[in-house]
Design an enzyme around this catalytic site. Structure first.
Site, mmCIF file in Angstrom:
data_model
loop_
_atom_site.group_PDB
_atom_site.id
_atom_site.type_symbol
_atom_site.label_atom_id
_atom_site.label_comp_id
_atom_site.label_asym_id
_atom_site.label_seq_id
_atom_site.Cartn_x
_atom_site.Cartn_y
_atom_site.Cartn_z
ATOM 1 N N SER A 293 -3.232 -3.787 0.327
ATOM 2 C CA SER A 293 -2.028 -4.516 0.703
ATOM 3 C C SER A 293 -2.381 -5.934 1.118
ATOM 4 C CB SER A 293 -1.325 -3.792 1.855
ATOM 5 O OG SER A 293 -0.077 -4.389 2.144
ATOM 6 N N ALA B 251 0.813 -1.217 0.000
ATOM 7 C CA ALA B 251 0.000 0.000 0.000
ATOM 8 C C ALA B 251 0.849 1.271 0.000
ATOM 9 C CB ALA B 251 -0.947 0.003 1.197
ATOM 10 N N THR C 144 10.038 -7.396 -12.903
ATOM 11 C CA THR C 144 9.540 -8.768 -12.979
ATOM 12 C C THR C 144 8.569 -9.031 -11.841
ATOM 13 O OG1 THR C 144 11.619 -9.513 -13.962
ATOM 14 C CG2 THR C 144 10.204 -11.194 -12.984
ATOM 15 N N CYS D 175 4.139 2.526 11.160
ATOM 16 C CA CYS D 175 4.758 3.050 9.932
ATOM 17 C C CYS D 175 5.888 4.027 10.217
ATOM 18 C CB CYS D 175 3.697 3.728 9.062
ATOM 19 S SG CYS D 175 2.834 5.072 9.888
#
Length: 375
Positions: free
Chosen positions: A195, A72, A235, A321
């Site tokens: 997420s 996220a 990738t 966070c």
């Protein structure tokens, strides 16, 4: 093991998800590069397509509009910086740090940002939002569910206001995806971040929903092979994406039952912890998700309390966070709560694998710790 009650920070990987991930890593799985045209690459590509459909189904959207990212935080950065030609952005002072930091970065680079402050219950004033909209407002970014208080914003009404003004709407749905119904065929959200590790999937993978046609107006933040609608080169990690898809599929099936059980747990916590005395619920509990409870106890500092109980239960004093930084909650402060409430706030967040014994252990442990610290 101690009781785990920090599911808003991260959830344990579901056993079925773990098995699906492992199967992709051996020589019989989708280990090939999904961009390769040989059989191994095509197999990996097929697995990714299935996962993309499972994620899209949980949003009631087209799989063609799902852009896989690392989580996220990256999705939020791509949404905001990808539309950096906007002259004016509106967000709130209680967003996730990835939104706060991205908007601050854009502000330092010439973008005008309006920071809305919520009411003490956590709600954004819709009239203030409407009055803040300008002709040059290019984007409004507001989280569906606050990661600290669990408060649910009225996204439908917000979307109606934003669309009536001709602007784009980005929603950080990291804390609501898989927990609340989201129907993007009915709610005109343009960009939406999600997420995997919040819904019992692996860390390191997430997605950004991009409304059809909008990708042509966005600037990618990672350049390379042009994967993911040209917005996110690199990738694709097949094993993580497959795990994300399985987690989304399980969430689709278990959302109603999870909601019912976690609502019961939250009611038990509020009732029992309220009997300690001097407890305050931060935010409007009637408009919050059942898995997040943010509370403060009079005369008790949250850092001291969490340290006291950490050998028995895992809880937090807000968002995870900040790279482990200990600081008072900017969310509660922006809500205008008294400083003692801000410094005393703890977050208890339950999940699908929370047991009733974990709840009772939390009640007993917090009761003992609060009584001890007050004495």
């Amino acid at each position: 093991m101690i009781g785990y009650l920090d599911n808003a920070a991260s959830t344990p990987v579901d056993v079925k998800v773990g098995l699906a991930i492992t199967r992709q890593l051996d020589s019989n799985g989708g280990f090939g590069n999904p961009s390769s045209v040989h059989e191994y690459g095509e197999l990996a590509s097929q697995y990714i397509t299935t996962a993309r459909c499972d994620v899209a189904k949980l949003l009631t959207s087209s799989d063609k509009q799902i852009v896989f990212t690392s989580g996220a935080t990256e999705s939020n950065n791509l949404a905001l910086k990808g539309l950096s030609l906007c002259k004016h952005i509106i967000t709130t002072a209680v967003e996730h740090k990835s939104i706060i930091a991205s908007c601050s970065f854009l502000e330092q680079n010439g973008v005008d940002v309006t920071w809305l402050k919520p009411n003490p219950d956590g709600a954004i004033d819709l009239d203030e939002l409407s009055d803040s909209m300008r002709v040059e407002t290019g984007l409004v970014s507001i989280a569906h569910v606050n990661n600290e208080t669990g408060f649910i914003q009225d996204i439908s009404s917000i979307a109606e206001i934003v669309k009536s003004k001709g602007s784009l709407l980005h929603v950080d749905a990291a804390q609501s995806f898989g927990k609340l119904p989201i129907d993007l065929t009915k709610c005109p959200i343009d960009l939406l971040s999600i997420s995997a590790h919040k819904i019992y999937g692996p860390k390191g993978v997430g997605a950004l929903f991009v409304r059809k046609g909008l990708e042509k107006k966005m600037t990618p933040q990672m350049h390379g092979g042009g994967q993911e609608l040209g917005l996110r080169s690199g990738t694709l990690p097949t094993h993580q994406i497959v795990g994300f898809g399985v987690a989304a599929s399980i969430a689709q099936e278990s959302m109603e039952q999870d909601h019912e059980v976690l609502t019961r747990y939250k009611a038990r916590l509020i009732d029992a912890l309220g009997q300690i005395g001097g407890m305050h619920i931060n935010g409007d509990v009637s408009r919050s998700v059942p898995n997040i409870l943010n509370i403060s106890f009079d005369g008790v500092d949250s850092d001291v309390l969490i340290h006291r109980v950490r050998n028995k239960i895992a809880i937090s004093n807000g968002s995870a966070c900040n790279s482990g930084a200990i600081e008072p909650s900017y969310v509660l402060r922006a809500m205008g709560l008294p400083e003692e409430r801000v410094y005393g706030a703890i977050r208890i967040s339950t999940g699908r694998f929370t047991e009733s014994d974990d709840i009772e252990l939390a009640i007993e442990t917090l009761h003992e710790a609060v009584t001890f610290l007050r004495s």
